[in-house]
Design an enzyme around this catalytic site. Structure first.
Site, PDB file in Angstrom:
ATOM      1  N   HIS A  37     110.569  77.032 -56.928  1.00 20.63           N
ATOM      2  CA  HIS A  37     111.168  78.139 -56.178  1.00 20.63           C
ATOM      3  C   HIS A  37     112.421  77.685 -55.424  1.00 20.63           C
ATOM      4  O   HIS A  37     113.394  78.437 -55.317  1.00 20.63           O
ATOM      5  CB  HIS A  37     110.161  78.701 -55.165  1.00 20.63           C
ATOM      6  N   VAL A 176     112.532  72.261 -63.162  1.00 26.10           N
ATOM      7  CA  VAL A 176     112.616  71.054 -62.337  1.00 26.10           C
ATOM      8  C   VAL A 176     111.570  70.066 -62.854  1.00 26.10           C
ATOM      9  O   VAL A 176     110.427  70.450 -63.110  1.00 26.10           O
ATOM     10  CB  VAL A 176     112.344  71.387 -60.856  1.00 26.10           C
TER      11      VAL A 176
END
Lengths: 288, 288
Positions: A37, A176
């Site tokens: 996020h 990521v």
């Protein structure tokens, strides 16, 4: 940072921002924020005047066998993280606010849903697009941010925006990863020590599959089988699926003559991991 | 007056108007403009800085047995009328622009659709809400105008806006009537001379039904039967339906304890006429 709970207030504030000429970047989440996020928030922060983060555990995207109540929540921690990451507005509605009465209309995903993770979660993406259509109309973003880890979700949101001409630009943000290539996920903590060592081989297997295409292999079955073989030889996980499909259409392909996704889901003892790589007809990575 | 054919251009212009702080009134039509449309344009003109009229014969709302190609079109006349009635922007897309590829999502109306005219037109309102969702996102109106003659359409649009939080205010505009009370319709020209004399009795019958409620009659069946009896005694038309339902929910009611609609469809030789009256629990007209 403003925290808004009511739909009317959110909509009024968004209208005000638009009239002031402010661009709005929007990151819709179910809370329990993690590094994935944060990379979305970071990009939203760079590209927009104002950043709206929504936190709403959407009951509509949970199946009857999926435990909505067990979904992790930590509102205070999320608000702290939001504040630290430059969020301007947190939209934090309760269920009665978002679904005050039964819906009279139903929005369903007829393409792009019945493959990959969607196959085992019937109705999941219907719930996703329904809440997003509502949130788009409430927060009225110029740009909306999603992580490529959930590549199917990105494809479905792409269809939502395209089919209904939402005035929103979809921004997909690279997955990521840990240093060893494992896609970051809140589920990784549920891996045993051995499984944690094996898990990076999922991404390696997908890259191996991609490289076969780069070297000229055009037989989809060969690429998929080699990818599976690599995962099976390197991990104790049970393969849920390895699929190669066009992207973002998520349709079967005969050969790699357009952008495709090679995606895998692997079930470990206490964690199901997913990962993918998106590449073009030359085998070059084009997303993720 | 600007005439726009491309979606991107329409969306860009709407965004510009919003940033300039202009309010937008929107009248979506399938063209072949008549007096009903003019009353919508007039109200839109009064209440907004800018008026957008869309003209698009939406294939998605035609059934397989309904003749899309036979739908009347007269673009030049429509544009003249638009100009004369103070329209600022006409959005006039072609089919390939609105539906460049098959939709991946499907929007369906699950409540409010399977009654009144919707019962004999399965899928019709699915097509209506789909094109309206698209048009709302392209034209981004503050207010959208529909005539109460198609009361079911108004109810369905109300649900679309409500369910998905579209930032649009729904304005329902009273049915335009001839002096004798007949609702204006392009279909009236297909009535024989005798039928034309009989047709006003439809509205009279509905008003008679309403007055029964006003006088305290609370038995739905009695009101519906009396309305039908009056139509049957005064016209040669064949009643397709007379229904009394809650409004805008369009659900069956046991008694009149909230706003309701009393609606009728009557088939004459070459014209099917519809009309309605909406009233509250006291029998007082509340819409239409």
């Amino acid at each position: 940072m403003e925290v808004i709970k009511e739909t009317a207030e959110m909509q009024a504030l968004a209208a005000e921002l638009i009239k002031e000429g402010k661009s709005i970047g929007f990151v819709p989440t179910m809370g329990y924020l993690h590094e994935g996020h944060l990379s979305l928030l970071q990009q939203a922060r760079q590209q927009n005047d104002k950043v709206i983060l929504s936190i709403f555990v959407n009951p509509l995207q949970f199946g009857p066998d999926e435990d909505l109540d067990a979904y992790p929540r930590d509102e205070q921690r999320d608000l702290t993280i939001a504040e630290e990451n430059g969020v301007d507005i947190v939209f934090l509605p309760v269920e009665e606010t978002m679904y005050p009465h039964p819906l009279s209309l139903k929005l369903s995903v007829v393409n792009r849903a019945d493959v990959l993770c969607g196959r085992s979660r019937p109705g999941h993406f219907d719930g996703v697009v329904t809440i997003l259509a509502k949130l788009f109309n409430l927060c009225r973003p110029d740009r909306v941010y999603f992580g490529m880890k959930d590549a199917q979700q990105v494809a479905v949101v792409d269809a939502l925006i395209e089919d209904f001409n939402f005035p929103v630009e979809l921004k997909s943000v690279s997955t990521v990863r840990e240093k060893d290539g494992l896609a970051k996920s809140s589920r990784n903590v549920n891996l045993s020590a051995l499984e944690r060592e094996e898990a990076p081989f999922i991404q390696q297997a997908l890259q191996k599959g991609r490289m076969l295409a780069e070297e000229g292999e055009n037989d989809i079955d060969v690429i998929v089988k080699e990818t599976m073989k690599f995962i099976e030889s390197k991990t104790h996980g049970k393969i849920d699926y390895v699929e190669l499909l066009s992207y973002p259409e998520l349709e079967p392909v005969d050969k790699i003559d357009r952008q495709v996704i090679l995606a895998a889901a692997v079930q470990f003892q206490h964690a199901r991991l997913i990962d993918n790589v998106v590449f073009d007809e030359t085998g070059a990575i084009s997303k993720g």
